[in-house]
Design an enzyme around this catalytic site. Structure first.
Site, PDB file in Angstrom:
ATOM      1  N   ASP A 299      25.318  21.797  58.181  1.00 65.11           N
ATOM      2  CA  ASP A 299      24.248  22.430  57.759  1.00 65.11           C
ATOM      3  C   ASP A 299      23.014  21.097  58.624  1.00 65.11           C
ATOM      4  O   ASP A 299      23.449  19.962  58.118  1.00 65.11           O
ATOM      5  CB  ASP A 299      22.581  22.933  57.499  1.00 65.11           C
ATOM      6  CG  ASP A 299      22.544  21.870  55.932  1.00 65.11           C
ATOM      7  OD1 ASP A 299      24.015  21.708  55.409  1.00 65.11           O
ATOM      8  OD2 ASP A 299      21.689  21.896  55.099  1.00 65.11           O
TER       9      ASP A 299
ATOM     10  N   GLU B   8      22.852  22.265  53.020  1.00 64.52           N
ATOM     11  CA  GLU B   8      22.252  20.723  52.100  1.00 64.52           C
ATOM     12  C   GLU B   8      20.566  20.357  52.234  1.00 64.52           C
ATOM     13  O   GLU B   8      20.203  19.950  51.106  1.00 64.52           O
ATOM     14  CB  GLU B   8      23.119  19.758  52.827  1.00 64.52           C
ATOM     15  CG  GLU B   8      23.450  18.865  51.020  1.00 64.52           C
ATOM     16  CD  GLU B   8      22.304  17.008  52.225  1.00 64.52           C
ATOM     17  OE1 GLU B   8      22.156  16.430  51.096  1.00 64.52           O
ATOM     18  OE2 GLU B   8      21.489  17.598  52.746  1.00 64.52           O
TER      19      GLU B   8
END
Length: 486
Positions: free
Chosen positions: A79, A146
């Site tokens: 991400d 994350e």
């Protein structure tokens, strides 16, 4: 512009980065990039699977003559932080990142670039695809989410990974080897408030704070960058001390892990104060600009008259909210006594919203000392509870305790000096890396973190150094040659 990026050296890494950046991959919405990575691993004929939370694992056997080496787990997150300038028209859910080359830097056009952690992902993809690089058995771990909770790392169960050494490719200075990081906790304050009709004889103003550098709320928190939410709150507090203002709306900041660059507010004041009010705001804006002139030369504070809104916050709730934000700590709270020049504990007042009878303040508190992290979080909680807010502490994740005796650290230190002719800086960082979380279920795994030079992460000024990527790639290939034996 991806064509220009694809021609950069090393082309195998930059091409993978361009492929990745064509896939929308916001935190919490990683379905497309997960499928992209599954398709990539399977296209290479490699063992590829997804765990129950969405992390993707791909394994590649050792090259001939390297079978006796320990298996290496290469780890990066899929991400990226989605931030854009207010005047940039861009749909992160539908568009790929538009990149450009400026000198030694690759940047994006008015948005975050995704080099955090896309360069790490791209390097791992290039290794998996290569048929010429010498390496031990490799295990690629691509985690999800994350940036907004580390839920991928938290959800990875014990026994899934087989590697004995973990190389996390998620730090942002190419002369640093990271052996520790801060933990974090989300502090969220919410309350309802009564809305009142705006009285007669009022005029309304829109106040704008923008042009700040922003940046990573961990890596950049010590730099003294301006926080748009704190600046806006200072303006509202000072105006409220001199005039009877009514706040109709506040909208500042965005993500918890990004230092807020912009804030907008709509307020009302009696028309008899019009001249003095505008003068007061502009005078204070001048004072703040002077305070930040070296760090924030592009700070803009604007005020313009707008249509009078229908409602405003009731005075008691307004006063308490503004005072609580003023009292809440933002920035560095304590420096580390264990390591020179390391921030130990900090807080970022990341998001402030007040509209339609509901207000919310979102913070991210970090520390390498768990007790200090909770102490600061409780301090914030108390300030906002006194303002009538309901406060929740959530998303608590641990730090990563440094291990100066790490075997893989010795390999990296020696290899860096041999290849580049000087010593690397062995550091711990104030950002949140996934190593601390992964270490809970894999306590015997030897972990290290390094990466290319990335500036302005979590902001539209994000950029990655082209020459640094070349250095990082060379370093990574050399490390894989000298992995310890089983």
């Amino acid at each position: 512009m991806s064509k220009e990026v694809r021609q950069l050296e090393p082309t195998n890494v930059w091409n993978k980065f361009a492929d990745l950046n064509a896939v929308p991959r916001p935190s919490k919405k990683e379905e497309r990039v997960i499928q992209f990575m599954l398709d990539f691993g399977k296209s290479l004929g490699l063992e590829t699977f997804k765990d129950e939370v969405g992390n993707v694992i791909i394994r590649k056997p050792a090259t001939s003559g390297m079978e006796h080496k320990k298996m290496v787990t290469l780890q990066s997150h899929l991400d990226m932080v989605h931030q854009k300038n207010a005047d940039t028209i861009f749909d992160f859910d539908a568009q790929g990142i538009e990149m450009k080359v400026e000198g030694d830097w690759v940047k994006a056009k008015g948005t975050t670039l995704g080099a955090d952690n896309g360069m790490g992902v791209a390097a791992i993809m290039a290794l998996l695809e290569s048929d010429s690089v010498e390496h031990p058995a490799l295990e690629a771990l691509f985690t999800i989410d994350e940036e907004t909770g580390m839920t991928g790392a938290m959800g990875l169960k014990a026994g899934v990974l087989k590697g004995e050494i973990l190389l996390n490719l998620d730090t942002e200075e190419d002369d640093e080897i990271d052996i520790g990081c801060a933990g974090g906790i989300d502090v969220t304050a919410r309350r309802r408030y009564m809305e009142l009709d705006v009285p007669n004889n009022q005029i309304a103003y829109a106040i704008t704070v923008k042009g700040l550098q922003g940046g990573h709320s961990g890596m950049d928190i010590h730099r003294g960058f301006g926080n748009a939410n704190k600046i806006m709150n200072r303006l509202l507090f000072s105006a409220g001390e001199r005039f009877e203002i009514g706040v109709s709306e506040i909208n500042g900041g965005s993500l918890r892990n990004a230092i807020p660059r912009e804030s907008f507010a709509v307020i009302v004041v009696h028309e008899k104060f019009m001249d003095n009010f505008e003068k007061t705001i502009l005078e204070l804006a001048g004072t703040i600009k002077d305070e930040l002139k070296y760090m924030e030369p592009n700070l803009y504070v604007g005020i313009e008259q707008v249509a009078v809104p229908a409602s405003m916050m009731e005075p008691d709730a307004q006063q308490k909210l503004i005072r609580a934000i003023y009292a809440a700590k933002n920035g560095v709270y304590a420096m580390s006594a264990a390591m020179d020049d390391l921030v130990e504990t900090s807080n970022n007042i990341a998001r402030v919203v007040a509209k339609d009878g509901h207000c919310e303040v979102m913070c991210l508190t970090r520390s390498s000392v768990n007790s200090a992290k909770l102490d600061l979080a409780n301090s914030l909680r108390c300030a906002f509870e006194l303002a009538g807010c309901e406060v929740t502490l959530s998303g608590d994740y641990p730090g990563w305790n440094p291990n100066p005796d790490s075997a893989i650290l010795k390999v990296l230190e020696n290899k860096y000096k041999t290849v580049f002719g000087e010593g690397a800086h062995v550091v711990a960082c104030h950002a949140g890396l996934e190593c601390g979380i992964l270490g809970k279920n894999y306590p015997d795994m030897d972990m290290i973190s390094f990466g290319p030079t990335i500036k302005g992460a979590h902001s539209p000024d994000e950029r990655v150094s082209i020459s640094s990527v070349q250095k990082f790639w060379k370093f990574l290939l050399e490390i894989l040659k000298d992995v310890p034996n089983k």
